[in-house]
Design a protein around this motif. Structure first.
Motif, PDB file in Angstrom:
ATOM      1  N   GLY A  44       3.317  -7.360  -2.948  1.00  0.00           N
ATOM      2  CA  GLY A  44       3.334  -8.382  -3.979  1.00  0.00           C
ATOM      3  C   GLY A  44       4.295  -8.082  -5.111  1.00  0.00           C
ATOM      4  N   THR A  45       4.945  -6.920  -5.082  1.00  0.00           N
ATOM      5  CA  THR A  45       5.893  -6.537  -6.116  1.00  0.00           C
ATOM      6  C   THR A  45       7.082  -5.846  -5.471  1.00  0.00           C
ATOM      7  OG1 THR A  45       6.228  -5.145  -8.075  1.00  0.00           O
ATOM      8  CG2 THR A  45       4.621  -4.388  -6.463  1.00  0.00           C
ATOM      9  N   SER A  54       8.524  -8.185   1.735  1.00  0.00           N
ATOM     10  CA  SER A  54       7.869  -8.750   0.559  1.00  0.00           C
ATOM     11  C   SER A  54       6.865  -9.806   0.999  1.00  0.00           C
ATOM     12  CB  SER A  54       8.891  -9.365  -0.389  1.00  0.00           C
ATOM     13  OG  SER A  54       8.238  -9.964  -1.490  1.00  0.00           O
ATOM     14  N   ARG A  55       5.763  -9.918   0.219  1.00  0.00           N
ATOM     15  CA  ARG A  55       4.780 -10.976   0.453  1.00  0.00           C
ATOM     16  C   ARG A  55       4.926 -12.097  -0.578  1.00  0.00           C
ATOM     17  NH1 ARG A  55       0.122 -10.853   3.444  1.00  0.00           N
ATOM     18  NH2 ARG A  55      -0.162  -9.075   4.822  1.00  0.00           N
ATOM     19  N   SER A  56       5.858 -11.929  -1.489  1.00  0.00           N
ATOM     20  CA  SER A  56       6.104 -12.957  -2.495  1.00  0.00           C
ATOM     21  C   SER A  56       7.339 -13.757  -2.087  1.00  0.00           C
ATOM     22  CB  SER A  56       6.327 -12.307  -3.869  1.00  0.00           C
ATOM     23  OG  SER A  56       6.843 -13.241  -4.782  1.00  0.00           O
ATOM     24  N   ASP A 114      10.193 -13.276  -4.614  1.00  0.00           N
ATOM     25  CA  ASP A 114      10.858 -11.980  -4.470  1.00  0.00           C
ATOM     26  C   ASP A 114      11.677 -11.921  -3.188  1.00  0.00           C
ATOM     27  OD1 ASP A 114       9.822 -11.085  -6.844  1.00  0.00           O
ATOM     28  OD2 ASP A 114       8.110 -10.049  -5.932  1.00  0.00           O
ATOM     29  N   GLN A 116       2.776 -16.022   1.868  1.00  0.00           N
ATOM     30  CA  GLN A 116       2.289 -16.071   0.494  1.00  0.00           C
ATOM     31  C   GLN A 116       0.981 -16.849   0.409  1.00  0.00           C
ATOM     32  OE1 GLN A 116       5.157 -16.874  -2.532  1.00  0.00           O
ATOM     33  NE2 GLN A 116       3.666 -17.790  -3.909  1.00  0.00           N
ATOM     34  N   GLU A 167      -2.622 -15.405  -1.049  1.00  0.00           N
ATOM     35  CA  GLU A 167      -3.388 -16.040  -2.119  1.00  0.00           C
ATOM     36  C   GLU A 167      -4.797 -16.400  -1.657  1.00  0.00           C
ATOM     37  OE1 GLU A 167      -0.981 -19.328  -3.215  1.00  0.00           O
ATOM     38  OE2 GLU A 167       0.462 -18.116  -4.365  1.00  0.00           O
ATOM     39  N   ASP A 194      -3.800  -7.244  -5.140  1.00  0.00           N
ATOM     40  CA  ASP A 194      -2.785  -7.326  -4.087  1.00  0.00           C
ATOM     41  C   ASP A 194      -3.015  -6.266  -3.017  1.00  0.00           C
ATOM     42  OD1 ASP A 194      -0.040  -8.189  -6.332  1.00  0.00           O
ATOM     43  OD2 ASP A 194      -1.563  -9.429  -5.356  1.00  0.00           O
TER      44      ASP A 194
END
Length: 526
Positions: free
Chosen positions: A83-84, A114-116, A119, A160, A164, A428
């Motif tokens: 998440g970052t 990445s999971r975002s 990002d 994503q 969530e 996360d």
């Protein structure tokens, strides 16, 4: 005779020469990036760093005919959330790309990078700017075509969304557990130990007695600062416990905020608090509900956490100033209501708790003793030098309070921001993990409890600052107030009267043997 070659033969020879001079397949330097949310030492299945690496190595080897070669440096983040992008190996990878050392980034699955979505798009833009391609082993996706980039965005949107959803489920699960009275983790509080197998609080008998003493002391002195001083003189500290990793977390000395945090903790009644609602807990209570309610009433009346509400319900002028000359204890303001008539009086706290055998000092009618003190203030108001001294001291106190409160507000807000980031990171980690994470849940519960305490204190600070900023001390107004005392005193609001008395008077002592009342002015007036 020299033979003449046919045009077809010439063409074939030229074609042969072109083929023989074709350049070699260009080398594509591939960096393998692997990530695991939680470092659990598991070497089985494709959730481990080793398995991800082996799959990526096999994929690069299968593309050797296309010139793909693996770089020697490993880029592996073991125990970092997707998440970052604040990950050490990812930062090294970006540095290598910026230096022109990488041509292609290979991952096992796209969510390893990445999971975002935001990002991920940002990383792809960095790759594209440096001419670096991207490949996912298990999903057979490449960024070399527009169709591949479209598929990447679609998959990342679902990744994503899944993250969530998991986060919401985790939050819902924790809410349900709280409603059932379960302990969600975090450090145990004074008076309790943690049963790690059953995940619940159990009473520590020795510490429970300390908690009872804490509540008794506050009922006696009605001052969190005094209670903190007494506890420190007794060499008591806050909770010490052994953490899961075997290290000992030592307790800390008491201060007024720590005292108030314990006094207002509903856990001591055998209940749990979640989002403003109180539920019956699985643990045993230490403090009776009646005692807890009595303490809350005193804490509220003394101004902690009550915000803009009335801090002195019946406008006692001498609250916190009047003391018993026989035993030295405070004389608390109290009242009775008979047939619709309110009778106010001050009573020795020692006698109120222990009866006449503890202290036989009689109660004082509030109106009489307050009128006597006001009369003394009326006399000093006729001295211009005293009036000037009152003004200087009032301004000094107001100016000294505001910066200290603002500094505490800034520190608490910074601490809250750090805690909020920690909560997001821990959530996360839970969402990304495929294994149970009791230690992470414990840390999450601790962080959430800290945020609740910080929010309560921040609300109190905002109210105190608003009250201070709304008060303007005017020298001429103060002179007029003291010179024309009676008419202005009648026009003042009760809270303004209380402020004036506390700015002038340092202490009031009642001597029951002689029925004398001694008024001590503040040092700048003496």
């Amino acid at each position: 005779m020299t033979p003449v070659a046919s045009p077809a033969a010439t063409s074939r020879r030229r074609s042969t020469r072109v083929q023989s001079s074709a350049p070699a397949t260009p080398v594509v330097r591939c960096a393998l990036y692997c990530r695991l949310s939680v470092s659990d030492g598991n070497e089985n299945g494709f959730s481990s760093i080793v398995s991800q690496r082996e799959a990526c190595e096999a994929f690069v080897a299968s593309q050797r005919a296309e010139g793909w070669v693996q770089v020697n440096e490993r880029f592996e983040d073991d125990g970092y959330s997707g998440g970052t992008i604040e990950r050490p190996a990812l930062k090294r990878l970006l540095a290598a790309i910026d230096a022109g050392e990488i041509d292609c980034v290979v991952v096992y699955k796209i969510d390893r990078l990445s999971r975002s979505l935001l990002d991920f798009v940002r990383l792809l833009e960095i790759f594209e700017a440096k001419g670096v391609s991207f490949a996912a082993v298990s999903q057979q996706i490449s960024t070399t075509s527009s169709a591949g980039r479209l598929m990447l965005n679609v998959l990342m949107s679902f990744a994503q969304f899944e993250r969530e959803i998991i986060s919401e489920r985790t939050s819902d699960k924790m809410c349900a557990a709280r409603r059932k009275g379960k302990w969600l983790g975090g450090p145990p509080i004074l008076g309790y130990d943690l049963d790690r197998e059953k995940h619940r609080l159990i009473v520590n008998p020795d510490e429970a007695e300390m908690v009872n003493a804490l509540f008794r002391l506050y009922l006696q002195h009605q001052s969190s600062l005094q209670v903190a001083q007494i506890l420190n003189r007794r060499a008591w500290s806050t909770k010490s416990w052994v953490m899961k990793n075997g290290r000992t977390k030592s307790g800390t000395p008491w201060n007024k905020n720590r005292v108030l945090a314990h006094l207002t903790n509903v856990t001591y009644t055998g209940k749990v608090l979640h989002k403003g609602e109180v539920y019956d807990g699985e643990h045993e209570g230490i403090i009776p509900q009646e005692t807890f309610d009595q303490v809350q009433a005193l804490v509220y009346a003394n101004g902690y956490g009550c915000g803009a509400a009335v801090r002195n319900k019946h406008g006692a002028l001498l609250k916190g100033l009047l003391r018993c000359g026989r035993c030295g204890a405070a004389m608390a303001h109290t009242y009775t209501n008979k047939k619709g008539t309110l009778y106010r009086y001050y009573q020795c706290v020692t006698r109120a708790k222990g009866g006449s055998t503890a202290c036989d000092s009689p109660s004082l009618a509030a109106n009489d003793v307050e009128a006597f003190v006001v009369k003394q203030i009326r006399q000093i108001g006729k001295d211009p030098a005293v009036v000037d001294a009152v003004y200087v001291e009032a301004v000094r106190q107001q100016q000294s309070q505001t910066p200290a409160l603002e500094a505490e507000q800034r520190r608490l807000q910074q601490d809250r921001n750090r805690r909020a980031e920690e909560i997001k990171r821990l959530t996360d980690v839970i969402a990304d993990s495929e294994v149970a994470l009791p230690s992470v849940s414990d840390r999450l519960g601790e962080a959430e409890a800290s945020v609740m305490q910080i929010d309560a204190r921040l609300r109190d600070l905002r109210d105190q600052l608003a009250s201070l900023r709304s008060q303007t001390i005017n020298a001429e107004h103060l002179r007029e107030t003291l010179a024309k005392f009676d008419p202005i005193w009648e026009a003042l609001h009760q809270s303004e009267r209380i402020d004036l008395v506390h700015q002038v008077v340092d202490a009031v002592v009642y001597n029951p043997d002689t029925s004398d009342i001694q008024v001590t002015l503040r040092q700048h007036l003496a």
